[in-house]
Design a protein around this motif. Structure first.
Motif, PDB file in Angstrom:
ATOM      1  N   GLU A 298       0.858  -1.202   0.000  1.00  0.00           N
ATOM      2  CA  GLU A 298       0.000   0.000   0.000  1.00  0.00           C
ATOM      3  C   GLU A 298       0.884   1.239   0.000  1.00  0.00           C
ATOM      4  O   GLU A 298       1.761   1.395   0.859  1.00  0.00           O
ATOM      5  N   SER A 299       0.662   2.115  -0.988  1.00  0.00           N
ATOM      6  CA  SER A 299       1.398   3.364  -1.084  1.00  0.00           C
ATOM      7  C   SER A 299       0.396   4.511  -1.084  1.00  0.00           C
ATOM      8  O   SER A 299      -0.579   4.491  -1.845  1.00  0.00           O
ATOM      9  N   ARG A 348      -1.517   4.377  -6.634  1.00  0.00           N
ATOM     10  CA  ARG A 348      -1.421   4.751  -5.223  1.00  0.00           C
ATOM     11  C   ARG A 348      -2.754   5.296  -4.731  1.00  0.00           C
ATOM     12  O   ARG A 348      -3.560   5.813  -5.510  1.00  0.00           O
ATOM     13  N   ASP A 382       5.741   4.170   6.789  1.00  0.00           N
ATOM     14  CA  ASP A 382       6.357   3.465   5.662  1.00  0.00           C
ATOM     15  C   ASP A 382       5.422   3.409   4.454  1.00  0.00           C
ATOM     16  O   ASP A 382       5.885   3.208   3.323  1.00  0.00           O
ATOM     17  N   ASN A 383       4.118   3.548   4.681  1.00  0.00           N
ATOM     18  CA  ASN A 383       3.158   3.526   3.579  1.00  0.00           C
ATOM     19  C   ASN A 383       3.057   4.867   2.855  1.00  0.00           C
ATOM     20  O   ASN A 383       2.460   4.947   1.776  1.00  0.00           O
ATOM     21  N   HIS A 385       3.985   7.739   0.579  1.00  0.00           N
ATOM     22  CA  HIS A 385       4.850   8.001  -0.564  1.00  0.00           C
ATOM     23  C   HIS A 385       5.289   9.459  -0.585  1.00  0.00           C
ATOM     24  O   HIS A 385       6.466   9.764  -0.795  1.00  0.00           O
TER      25      HIS A 385
END
Length: 718
Positions: A298-299, A348, A382-383, A385
């Motif tokens: 997942e971004s 995304r 961390d997900n 962008h």
């Protein structure tokens, strides 16, 4: 009966009462209403019928309407704001018309303390004059009972900002450890008009009054009683004012929170509350809300704006340029992206986030980052962008938008270059001019700074200024609809005003279209779809009207549930969080054909666990509304500083702002007698009391003589 007497009461003895043989006859002949009969005291009280029996208090005091106070706020180290004593502060009225007139209040006046009526020009002018007047009044607080500021009907042309010149300087990313050269606005003073007045502490109450009948009554009372002729001292009786705004909390947040925990009674009273609200967020596709923390593959591209603003006075913070232009543009961008993201979903996910409490050390954004770092959010850091934040974008000098990014993380060219290029591409398709500040300039005050404190995430903040705010009324009551020129011809009805197109709406529509197109490309969407992404200027005009002029309008009524409709007022919205929540749901969601009962069950079918369902009023068809159910990905999350969950009330990392509680906020004027007359009245009263006690003692001691009767002979017959 026919005399203009406001009140007449009579206490009669039993003999007089016995003469009144018929109450109905009494009413008929004299039109007198029996109010109460005290049989034990043989007393009857009555008043003329048709005449209001006003209390003595109403005869003495004139209560003021629409009084708006300055209240007390506290943080980890100190307190700011204003308050009165427990019983209210009383002072002789003095209208301050010029700086020279200030000497009367501080030294030469013979009847201190004074309640200063401050003309708006003296309170709002940004110069040494304004600061000197307010600070001199603060320093001379022994002779100042309070201050009343008459709010002007038009904005001061010279500008006014009671906020800091360097907003949130200790809670952003720039610090002595991150980059000392950029800390504390060393490189750029963002709000040069900021006087810091909102962050001063005053020992007396400060109220704001509208220019209306109340202020005319005050001025008339001052002219008739307090303005001496030919430089002489005014004569008693004098016009005085009493202000009530006692605050329960003192010292700092740690102290007030400790006192909140002390329970000595069955019904303990809180003395302060943490500042907080809710963030509003939605995604272009449903995110699993039952599982928190990192999501594989997942971004997310975060599109952010702030919802809150403040001013010197409580709850008078329209925030037209500082907040509304940003979140209205982002709402319009989200609406422009609804169809294209459903038809051609990019790689995304775009996460729309609207933060609350950003004025007070980034409460909302710091809460979201904290939850992401501790696996309490639907995604983690961390997900993420990249981040695109929409700031102050309403009034654009030279019709230009500035793309701000962090110079520290910008040293790695690949970090922000993609987002900047996508913004330039989107701006080229809409005709909006964009530019970047110098490579050494830091980010302006923004929610994105809280994400950078956690890690170097790529991001850009869109603003209408380069090196300093173009907003001349930042965080003040003058950052309003008038400043954005959201005005209408006087002959239009409210509904006609609601439908009226606005010039400022056209400019915001361009910004919204640019943001929407940039987000779509940034999320991995195809550039061939950009021409189909366009914000609606009519919706932007309606949102400007609803948030800045009149929230009680036909569209806002349609998109909210019935229980919220009563909160829509005849002025600008005071509940932007809930309105943004329902507007975002209607602008990005879809209508589903389910009953109200199924809608309230929050699920259309078994596999649908991550959508949110809202039953809203709908359009009015006569006296009946055509209600419907909206399915969207809109959710609320806490906008409460982590310091209060961690009970770290002296935290240096998170906001610690609290607001004091109070019981009474009001003001009133009255005439005050001279001290000599008051002493004489007191002396006469004490004399009468002593004489009564002495007379009562004499009569009591001689009661057997004064009230005895001769004994009758035993042989007496009847």
């Amino acid at each position: 009966r026919d005399s203009p007497i406001d009140l007449y009461c009579y206490c009669g003895n039993s003999a007089l009462h016995n003469k009144i043989t018929s109450e109905s006859l009494y009413r008929e002949l004299w039109s007198i209403k029996v109010v109460d009969i005290c049989p034990n005291l043989n007393v009857v009280f009555f008043c003329f019928a048709g005449v209001n029996c006003n209390s003595v208090e109403k005869k003495i005091y004139v209560n003021l309407n629409y009084t708006i106070p300055c209240v007390r706020l506290l943080n980890a180290t100190h307190q700011i704001g204003c308050q009165s004593s427990l019983s209210g502060d009383v002072g002789v009225l003095h209208v301050l018309e010029s700086e020279e007139n200030l000497d009367w209040v501080l030294s030469s006046g013979q009847t201190p303390p004074y309640m200063v009526i401050l003309e708006s020009a003296l309170f709002t002018r940004y110069s040494d004059l304004k600061q000197s007047i307010m600070m001199k009044l603060k320093e001379g607080s022994s002779r100042v009972a309070g201050v009343v500021v008459v709010a002007p009907s038009t904005n001061p042309p010279e500008g006014f900002s009671p906020h800091h010149a360097c907003p949130n300087e200790n809670s952003g990313v720039y610090s002595d450890s991150y980059d000392p050269a950029l800390a504390h606005c060393n490189a750029t003073l963002w709000n040069p008009l900021g006087s810091g007045l909102s962050y001063e502490e005053f020992d007396f109450p400060i109220f704001s009054l509208k220019e209306d009948n109340d202020t005319q009554v005050i001025r008339q009372c001052y002219q008739e009683h307090n303005r001496g002729g030919n430089g002489s001292n005014p004569q008693y009786p004098l016009c005085a004012m009493q202000l009530f705004s006692h605050m329960s909390a003192v010292t700092d947040t740690a102290t007030c929170m400790r006192r909140n925990d002390i329970n000595f009674s069955l019904s303990p009273e809180m003395v302060c509350d943490p500042l907080g609200d809710y963030n509003v967020w939605a995604a272009t596709r449903p995110l699993n809300t039952t599982t928190k923390g990192h999501k594989m593959f997942e971004s997310v591209v975060i599109a952010a704006a702030r919802l809150d603003s403040r001013s010197f006075f409580f709850d008078v913070a329209p925030g037209a340029e500082s907040a509304a232009t940003g979140f209205i543009a982002l709402l319009a961008a989200a609406h422009a992206l609804r169809n294209v993201t459903q038809a051609a979903q990019p790689n995304r996910t775009i996460l729309y986030t609207f933060f609350q409490g950003e004025t007070f050390d980034y409460i909302g954004s710091s809460r979201m980052v904290y939850e992401m770092m501790n696996n309490q959010s639907v995604v983690d850091l961390d997900n993420i962008h990249s981040v695109l934040e929409v700031g102050q974008v309403g009034l654009r000098p030279d019709s230009k938008l500035w793309l701000h990014s962090d110079p520290v993380s910008r040293r790695n060219d690949s970090v922000n270059q993609e987002l900047v290029e996508n913004l330039r591409l989107a701006a080229g398709t809409t005709g909006v001019l964009v530019d970047e500040p110098s490579t050494s300039q830091p980010l302006p005050p923004s929610s994105f700074q809280r994400f950078l404190r956690a890690r170097p995430i790529p991001g850009v903040v869109i603003e209408n200024h380069d090196s300093r705010f173009s907003n001349r009324y930042y965080e003040s009551m003058f950052d309003n609809a008038e400043y954005l020129n959201v005005t209408y011809p006087p002959n239009l009805t409210p509904e006609e005003q609601f439908e009226q197109p606005l010039e400022i709406a056209k400019a915001l529509t361009e910004v919204a279209t640019t943001v929407a197109r940039a987000l779509y490309v940034q999320a991995g969407g195809s550039e061939s779809q950009l021409d189909s992404i366009n914000a609606d200027p009519q919706i932007v005009s309606q949102m400007l009207y609803g948030f800045l002029v009149r929230s009680n309008n036909s569209w806002f009524q349609q998109v909210v549930p019935s229980e919220l409709a009563s909160h829509l007022g005849e002025s600008q919205s005071s509940e932007p969080t809930l309105l943004v929540q329902y507007l975002l749901a209607n602008l990005t969601g879809s209508v589903v054909n389910v009953t109200q009962e199924d809608c309230q069950k929050q699920r259309e079918h078994e596999k649908d666990e991550d959508s949110n369902y809202m039953w809203v009023q709908g359009a009015a068809n006569g006296t009946v509304r055509e209600s419907f159910c909206v399915r969207s990905t809109v959710h609320l999350s806490k906008a409460l500083s982590p310091a209060f969950d961690l009970r770290e009330y002296t935290s240096q990392d998170y906001s610690t702002w609290t607001e004091s509680r109070w019981k009474s906020i009001k003001g009133r004027i009255f005439l005050v007698a001279s001290p000599d007359l008051e002493k004489l009245t007191l002396g006469v009263g004490v004399g009468v009391l002593l004489a009564s006690l002495f007379l009562t003692y004499i009569i009591s001691s001689k009661a057997d003589i004064l009230f005895s009767s001769g004994r009758e002979p035993a042989t007496a017959t009847y």
